[in-house]
Design a protein around this motif. Structure first.
Motif, PDB file in Angstrom:
ATOM      1  N   SER A 163      30.056  74.326  23.096  1.00 43.28           N
ATOM      2  CA  SER A 163      31.507  74.492  23.193  1.00 43.28           C
ATOM      3  C   SER A 163      31.865  75.962  23.393  1.00 43.28           C
ATOM      4  O   SER A 163      32.639  76.311  24.286  1.00 43.28           O
ATOM      5  CB  SER A 163      32.163  73.951  21.921  1.00 43.28           C
ATOM      6  OG  SER A 163      33.537  74.153  21.956  1.00 43.28           O
ATOM      7  N   ARG A 164      31.294  76.823  22.571  1.00 42.80           N
ATOM      8  CA  ARG A 164      31.604  78.255  22.653  1.00 42.80           C
ATOM      9  C   ARG A 164      31.178  78.820  23.998  1.00 42.80           C
ATOM     10  O   ARG A 164      31.956  79.495  24.667  1.00 42.80           O
ATOM     11  CB  ARG A 164      30.903  79.013  21.523  1.00 42.80           C
ATOM     12  CG  ARG A 164      31.183  80.498  21.524  1.00 42.80           C
ATOM     13  CD  ARG A 164      30.474  81.234  20.404  1.00 42.80           C
ATOM     14  NE  ARG A 164      29.049  80.989  20.333  1.00 42.80           N
ATOM     15  CZ  ARG A 164      28.157  81.567  21.132  1.00 42.80           C
ATOM     16  NH1 ARG A 164      28.537  82.401  22.044  1.00 42.80           N
ATOM     17  NH2 ARG A 164      26.873  81.292  20.993  1.00 42.80           N
ATOM     18  N   ARG A 165      29.953  78.513  24.422  1.00 42.22           N
ATOM     19  CA  ARG A 165      29.472  79.046  25.706  1.00 42.22           C
ATOM     20  C   ARG A 165      30.280  78.485  26.878  1.00 42.22           C
ATOM     21  O   ARG A 165      30.595  79.200  27.826  1.00 42.22           O
ATOM     22  CB  ARG A 165      28.001  78.720  25.882  1.00 42.22           C
ATOM     23  CG  ARG A 165      27.110  79.532  24.983  1.00 42.22           C
ATOM     24  CD  ARG A 165      25.645  79.253  25.263  1.00 42.22           C
ATOM     25  NE  ARG A 165      24.816  79.855  24.246  1.00 42.22           N
ATOM     26  CZ  ARG A 165      23.980  79.185  23.475  1.00 42.22           C
ATOM     27  NH1 ARG A 165      23.816  77.885  23.631  1.00 42.22           N
ATOM     28  NH2 ARG A 165      23.269  79.806  22.574  1.00 42.22           N
ATOM     29  N   GLY A 166      30.586  77.194  26.819  1.00 47.33           N
ATOM     30  CA  GLY A 166      31.355  76.574  27.889  1.00 47.33           C
ATOM     31  C   GLY A 166      32.753  77.157  27.999  1.00 47.33           C
ATOM     32  O   GLY A 166      33.231  77.455  29.098  1.00 47.33           O
ATOM     33  N   LEU A 167      33.421  77.330  26.854  1.00 50.57           N
ATOM     34  CA  LEU A 167      34.761  77.928  26.872  1.00 50.57           C
ATOM     35  C   LEU A 167      34.723  79.363  27.374  1.00 50.57           C
ATOM     36  O   LEU A 167      35.588  79.786  28.142  1.00 50.57           O
ATOM     37  CB  LEU A 167      35.387  77.878  25.475  1.00 50.57           C
ATOM     38  CG  LEU A 167      35.899  76.526  25.024  1.00 50.57           C
ATOM     39  CD1 LEU A 167      36.280  76.568  23.550  1.00 50.57           C
ATOM     40  CD2 LEU A 167      37.068  76.075  25.872  1.00 50.57           C
ATOM     41  N   HIS A 168      33.716  80.097  26.932  1.00 54.22           N
ATOM     42  CA  HIS A 168      33.588  81.494  27.367  1.00 54.22           C
ATOM     43  C   HIS A 168      33.383  81.562  28.888  1.00 54.22           C
ATOM     44  O   HIS A 168      34.040  82.348  29.581  1.00 54.22           O
ATOM     45  CB  HIS A 168      32.435  82.169  26.633  1.00 54.22           C
ATOM     46  CG  HIS A 168      32.246  83.599  27.004  1.00 54.22           C
ATOM     47  ND1 HIS A 168      33.114  84.589  26.613  1.00 54.22           N
ATOM     48  CD2 HIS A 168      31.296  84.206  27.753  1.00 54.22           C
ATOM     49  CE1 HIS A 168      32.708  85.744  27.106  1.00 54.22           C
ATOM     50  NE2 HIS A 168      31.611  85.534  27.798  1.00 54.22           N
ATOM     51  N   GLU A 169      32.503  80.721  29.403  1.00 52.33           N
ATOM     52  CA  GLU A 169      32.230  80.730  30.837  1.00 52.33           C
ATOM     53  C   GLU A 169      33.445  80.243  31.634  1.00 52.33           C
ATOM     54  O   GLU A 169      33.782  80.805  32.678  1.00 52.33           O
ATOM     55  CB  GLU A 169      31.007  79.872  31.155  1.00 52.33           C
ATOM     56  CG  GLU A 169      30.615  79.857  32.612  1.00 52.33           C
ATOM     57  CD  GLU A 169      30.225  81.218  33.168  1.00 52.33           C
ATOM     58  OE1 GLU A 169      30.224  81.361  34.406  1.00 52.33           O
ATOM     59  OE2 GLU A 169      29.924  82.147  32.395  1.00 52.33           O
ATOM     60  N   LEU A 170      34.105  79.207  31.146  1.00 51.93           N
ATOM     61  CA  LEU A 170      35.303  78.703  31.811  1.00 51.93           C
ATOM     62  C   LEU A 170      36.384  79.781  31.841  1.00 51.93           C
ATOM     63  O   LEU A 170      37.012  80.015  32.881  1.00 51.93           O
ATOM     64  CB  LEU A 170      35.809  77.449  31.091  1.00 51.93           C
ATOM     65  CG  LEU A 170      36.936  76.675  31.745  1.00 51.93           C
ATOM     66  CD1 LEU A 170      36.528  76.162  33.118  1.00 51.93           C
ATOM     67  CD2 LEU A 170      37.331  75.498  30.850  1.00 51.93           C
ATOM     68  N   ARG A 171      36.565  80.467  30.736  1.00 51.48           N
ATOM     69  CA  ARG A 171      37.542  81.551  30.687  1.00 51.48           C
ATOM     70  C   ARG A 171      37.187  82.652  31.681  1.00 51.48           C
ATOM     71  O   ARG A 171      38.048  83.151  32.410  1.00 51.48           O
ATOM     72  CB  ARG A 171      37.600  82.118  29.276  1.00 51.48           C
ATOM     73  CG  ARG A 171      38.534  83.300  29.143  1.00 51.48           C
ATOM     74  CD  ARG A 171      38.494  83.828  27.738  1.00 51.48           C
ATOM     75  NE  ARG A 171      39.328  85.001  27.607  1.00 51.48           N
ATOM     76  CZ  ARG A 171      39.216  85.873  26.644  1.00 51.48           C
ATOM     77  NH1 ARG A 171      38.328  85.692  25.700  1.00 51.48           N
ATOM     78  NH2 ARG A 171      39.988  86.916  26.592  1.00 51.48           N
ATOM     79  N   ARG A 172      35.923  83.034  31.705  1.00 46.61           N
ATOM     80  CA  ARG A 172      35.481  84.095  32.622  1.00 46.61           C
ATOM     81  C   ARG A 172      35.758  83.700  34.071  1.00 46.61           C
ATOM     82  O   ARG A 172      36.310  84.482  34.846  1.00 46.61           O
ATOM     83  CB  ARG A 172      33.986  84.377  32.434  1.00 46.61           C
ATOM     84  CG  ARG A 172      33.473  85.548  33.272  1.00 46.61           C
ATOM     85  CD  ARG A 172      31.967  85.664  33.204  1.00 46.61           C
ATOM     86  NE  ARG A 172      31.287  84.550  33.845  1.00 46.61           N
ATOM     87  CZ  ARG A 172      31.148  84.401  35.167  1.00 46.61           C
ATOM     88  NH1 ARG A 172      31.662  85.296  35.983  1.00 46.61           N
ATOM     89  NH2 ARG A 172      30.517  83.361  35.667  1.00 46.61           N
ATOM     90  N   ARG A 173      35.421  82.470  34.420  1.00 45.27           N
ATOM     91  CA  ARG A 173      35.625  82.020  35.801  1.00 45.27           C
ATOM     92  C   ARG A 173      37.106  81.932  36.159  1.00 45.27           C
ATOM     93  O   ARG A 173      37.496  82.303  37.267  1.00 45.27           O
ATOM     94  CB  ARG A 173      34.950  80.668  36.009  1.00 45.27           C
ATOM     95  CG  ARG A 173      33.442  80.766  35.999  1.00 45.27           C
ATOM     96  CD  ARG A 173      32.821  79.419  36.192  1.00 45.27           C
ATOM     97  NE  ARG A 173      31.368  79.533  36.168  1.00 45.27           N
ATOM     98  CZ  ARG A 173      30.553  78.516  36.384  1.00 45.27           C
ATOM     99  NH1 ARG A 173      31.051  77.323  36.648  1.00 45.27           N
ATOM    100  NH2 ARG A 173      29.246  78.700  36.348  1.00 45.27           N
ATOM    101  N   LEU A 174      37.908  81.453  35.235  1.00 43.74           N
ATOM    102  CA  LEU A 174      39.347  81.344  35.515  1.00 43.74           C
ATOM    103  C   LEU A 174      39.988  82.723  35.626  1.00 43.74           C
ATOM    104  O   LEU A 174      40.890  82.928  36.434  1.00 43.74           O
ATOM    105  CB  LEU A 174      40.031  80.492  34.448  1.00 43.74           C
ATOM    106  CG  LEU A 174      39.671  79.010  34.483  1.00 43.74           C
ATOM    107  CD1 LEU A 174      40.258  78.284  33.282  1.00 43.74           C
ATOM    108  CD2 LEU A 174      40.101  78.348  35.778  1.00 43.74           C
ATOM    109  N   GLN A 175      39.523  83.661  34.822  1.00 39.29           N
ATOM    110  CA  GLN A 175      40.042  85.030  34.928  1.00 39.29           C
ATOM    111  C   GLN A 175      39.637  85.650  36.260  1.00 39.29           C
ATOM    112  O   GLN A 175      40.423  86.372  36.868  1.00 39.29           O
ATOM    113  CB  GLN A 175      39.549  85.889  33.764  1.00 39.29           C
ATOM    114  CG  GLN A 175      40.268  85.595  32.478  1.00 39.29           C
ATOM    115  CD  GLN A 175      39.729  86.393  31.305  1.00 39.29           C
ATOM    116  OE1 GLN A 175      38.579  86.824  31.298  1.00 39.29           O
ATOM    117  NE2 GLN A 175      40.558  86.563  30.299  1.00 39.29           N
TER     118      GLN A 175
END
Length: 190
Positions: A163-175
């Motif tokens: 969950s943490r890694r997925g959210l972090h990666e999703l946030r990075r990509r969306l930014q």
């Protein structure tokens, strides 16, 4: 065995001493973790982490600095602090991802909301399978991490990590998308 005998055996690498140490102090460790965290599953994770830390750090134990029980309680307090910090980071990541997405309610009259939903689903589909599965269960089926662990059969710590890694990666990509660093190009046939 006395605590001193257990400490000597533990430092020497005796598995039986580790088992005896666990048997003697695991209830104390679990109780401290449960009272601090308020979650039985997290307390179980912390208890496992503490005794793994005891085993891995056994050469660092110094009896002249205090009893074995005190050393174990010190490790417990650090693991509890780590768990609380991780909980805070997860909350911040969820809040940041939510604010980056804005409102995706189609009734809010924003035509770009549909594009936001498409973009989020596209980026979600690009995540590794385990991270994608955990995030889909959390956000689309509104399951807690404990419920996800039960459904998938994965340990709670694994679910939390995905969950943490997925959210972090999703946030990075969306930014990156928002800053124009990565051109948005949907694959053909989508």
């Amino acid at each position: 065995m006395t605590p001193e005998d257990l400490a000597r055996g533990l430092v020497a690498g005796d598995d039986a001493c580790l088992a005896a140490v666990y048997h003697r102090w695991s209830a104390l460790v679990h109780t401290l973790a449960w009272r601090s965290l308020g979650d039985a599953k997290e307390a179980e994770d912390v208890t496992q982490q503490v005794f793994l830390g005891v085993w891995r750090g056994r050469h660092g134990y110094r009896p002249e600095r205090g009893p074995l029980a005190g050393w174990i309680v010190g490790i417990t307090r650090r693991r509890i602090a780590d768990a609380l910090a991780a909980r805070t980071r997860r909350g911040e990541l969820v809040a940041a991802a939510g604010s980056a997405l804005g409102s995706a309610d189609p009734a809010d009259g924003r035509p770009e909301a549909a594009l936001d939903r498409v973009l989020v689903r596209y980026e979600l589909d690009r995540l590794p399978a385990a991270q994608r599965r955990v995030l889909r269960l959390a956000f689309f089926e509104d399951l807690t991490q404990t419920q996800i662990a039960a459904r998938t059969g994965w340990p709670l710590g694994t679910v939390k990590s995905h969950s943490r890694r997925g959210l972090h990666e999703l946030r990075r990509r969306l930014q990156q998308q928002a800053c124009g660093e990565e051109p948005y190009a949907m694959p053909r046939g989508t």
